[in-house]
Design a protein around this motif. Structure first.
Motif, mmCIF file in Angstrom:
data_model
loop_
_atom_site.group_PDB
_atom_site.id
_atom_site.type_symbol
_atom_site.label_atom_id
_atom_site.label_comp_id
_atom_site.label_asym_id
_atom_site.label_seq_id
_atom_site.Cartn_x
_atom_site.Cartn_y
_atom_site.Cartn_z
ATOM 1 N N SER A 1 -6.015 -31.637 -2.156
ATOM 2 C CA SER A 1 -7.300 -32.586 -1.840
ATOM 3 C C SER A 1 -7.113 -33.913 -2.152
ATOM 4 O O SER A 1 -8.201 -34.775 -1.780
ATOM 5 C CB SER A 1 -8.492 -31.947 -2.826
ATOM 6 N N THR B 1 -7.975 -23.461 -12.762
ATOM 7 C CA THR B 1 -9.082 -23.740 -11.945
ATOM 8 C C THR B 1 -9.172 -25.161 -11.242
ATOM 9 O O THR B 1 -9.251 -25.268 -9.955
ATOM 10 C CB THR B 1 -10.396 -23.570 -12.685
ATOM 11 N N LEU B 2 -8.837 -26.036 -12.119
ATOM 12 C CA LEU B 2 -8.552 -27.494 -11.627
ATOM 13 C C LEU B 2 -7.218 -27.563 -10.618
ATOM 14 O O LEU B 2 -7.502 -28.115 -9.564
ATOM 15 C CB LEU B 2 -8.483 -28.473 -12.701
ATOM 16 N N SER C 1 -6.141 -25.248 -8.589
ATOM 17 C CA SER C 1 -6.457 -24.610 -7.574
ATOM 18 C C SER C 1 -7.154 -25.623 -6.510
ATOM 19 O O SER C 1 -7.352 -25.652 -5.371
ATOM 20 C CB SER C 1 -6.871 -23.458 -7.721
ATOM 21 N N GLU C 2 -8.079 -26.393 -7.373
ATOM 22 C CA GLU C 2 -9.010 -27.252 -6.708
ATOM 23 C C GLU C 2 -8.264 -28.646 -5.841
ATOM 24 O O GLU C 2 -8.328 -28.693 -4.695
ATOM 25 C CB GLU C 2 -10.160 -27.938 -7.452
ATOM 26 N N PRO D 1 -4.343 -26.026 -3.356
ATOM 27 C CA PRO D 1 -4.969 -24.809 -2.772
ATOM 28 C C PRO D 1 -3.984 -23.653 -3.164
ATOM 29 O O PRO D 1 -4.263 -22.495 -3.581
ATOM 30 C CB PRO D 1 -5.124 -24.959 -1.619
ATOM 31 N N LYS E 1 -3.295 -20.816 -6.016
ATOM 32 C CA LYS E 1 -3.889 -19.592 -6.172
ATOM 33 C C LYS E 1 -2.667 -18.419 -6.295
ATOM 34 O O LYS E 1 -2.747 -17.343 -6.784
ATOM 35 C CB LYS E 1 -4.704 -19.217 -5.063
ATOM 36 N N LYS F 1 -11.321 -35.912 -14.605
ATOM 37 C CA LYS F 1 -10.811 -34.669 -14.053
ATOM 38 C C LYS F 1 -10.005 -34.078 -15.069
ATOM 39 O O LYS F 1 -10.059 -32.918 -15.540
ATOM 40 C CB LYS F 1 -10.321 -34.818 -12.920
#
Ligand code: SAH
Ligand code: SF4
Length: 356
Positions: free
Chosen positions: A125, A232-233, A235-236, A239, A242, A274
């Motif tokens: 991202s 969590t971060l 995977s943001e 991607p 996961k 972040k």
């Protein structure tokens, strides 16, 4: 379209062209003399030169654009034969040094950052390369040609050693077959002679492929784009985390064959608000416990429309100090080429905008 002869390892060439010493001669012409025409290979019989030019082209790319930074970093945009474009960067890590009598004491030290794909499937991202999606893998010859073209364009003598980092556009382990071939071609003593230990593969963490690369025992270094300490971060940001989570990457790194004197590099992209806090630094120390690691902190480099912000210098330095105080080697990547669209994908994007 004819293939490029740069796709061939010396061994492959020696199967095509007899006797085998011809492959060695061809390698010298290509990688030490930088010839771009088979006819210039004067010690080959005329019929062989003709047959080669019927079967192959030499350069599969040409320079479309280049930007020179104040610090000497040069960023290239290359056009491939199908019109697609990729970037490479020539970094001058150390300037040449001269004695008081003007004699050269040390050559400048170069590192070339090469691309392995047009675009990328991983879709991080924060990354500009990801924005254009994935187009195709580069062939081994298209990877090798980036270094050849850079050396030629900068009149870098053939015998001058340089380092290679696979940190340009694309995910190298998603193009493992061609990556392995490029590593072999680069390291050939009759070619560019860039030993595998001078080559670093940077990956966003395809853990099963890290194992495959390790099993090939090529002797290359590995750099892991970790960027986050919790799934969590991560995977943001990335991607595919996961499917290949942090624990699986750490386990794969522990299995990777590493020269006893070397360390595994962990790249950590610092993003304001972040992952730049003390809690993350603490977790990173725990995560890397037991690994001979070196952490390279990278400032997030914003671009138009980017979702994230650059961290403050103070937070960056506090993070670094914490890691060092807790026994980790840690450097902050100096933002080379900051004035010339530094992060990967940015020159390409700029040229696209100019063309549009
Ligand atoms: N796909 C591989 C190698 C190419 S990416 C990988 O992800 O490791 C090359 C490097 O550029 C990565 O370390 C990535 O984190 C970094 N990068 C991408 N976008 C960036 C940005 N906007 N600012 C700073 N570094 C960035
Ligand atoms: Fe691909 Fe690397 Fe960019 Fe992620 S950071 S999209 S893996 S090139």
């Amino acid at each position: 379209m004819k293939p490029t002869i740069l796709d061939c390892t010396k061994e492959e060439l020696s199967h095509v062209i007899a006797p085998p010493f011809r492959a060695k001669q061809i390698f010298k012409w290509l990688y030490a003399q930088y010839v771009d025409d088979f006819d210039a290979m004067k010690n080959l019989p005329q019929v062989m030169r003709h047959a080669l030019s019927e079967a192959y082209v030499i350069m599969p790319l040409h320079i479309l654009n280049k930007e020179i930074s104040r610090d000497g970093t040069i960023k290239y945009l290359f056009a491939l034969r199908d019109g697609k474009t990729v970037e490479s960067v020539l970094l001058r890590m150390k300037e040449a040094q001269y004695g008081s009598d003007g004699a050269l004491l040390h050559h400048a030290k170069y590192t070339v950052c090469v691309s392995t794909q047009v675009g990328c499937k991983v879709g991080c991202s924060f990354c500009l390369t990801a924005k254009g999606g994935f187009t195709r893998d580069l062939s081994a010859g298209e990877i090798v040609a980036q270094v050849l073209a850079l050396k030629k364009d900068n009149n870098i003598a053939a015998q001058r050693r340089l380092n290679i980092v696979y940190m340009g556009m694309g995910e190298p382990l998603d193009n493992l077959h061609n990556l392995a071939k490029a590593i072999a071609i680069f390291s050939d003593e009759d070619g560019l002679a860039i030993a595998a230990k001078r080559q670093t593969v940077s990956t966003s963490g395809l853990s099963s492929r890290i194992d495959q690369l390790g099993a090939m025992n090529l002797g290359v270094h590995i750099a892991i784009s970790l960027h986050a300490v919790d799934d969590t971060l991560r995977s943001e940001l990335i991607p595919m985390n996961k499917a290949h989570n942090i624990a699986s990457i750490i386990e794969a790194v522990k299995r990777f064959p590493i020269d006893a004197r070397k360390r595994v590099m962990f790249e950590y992209l610092m993003i304001k608000g972040k992952n730049d806090d003390r809690r993350s630094a603490k977790k990173l120390v725990t995560l890397l416990h037991g690994i001979k690691a070196k952490v390279n902190l990278i400032y997030f480099n914003p671009y138009e429309g980017s979702l994230y912000e650059r961290p403050s210098k103070a937070d960056m330095e506090a993070f670094q100090e914490y890691l060092i105080a807790h026994g980790l080697l840690c450097t902050i990547r100096d933002s080379k080429g900051i004035d010339i669209s530094a992060a990967c994908g940015q020159l390409k994007e700029k040229v696209n905008q100019e063309i549009a």
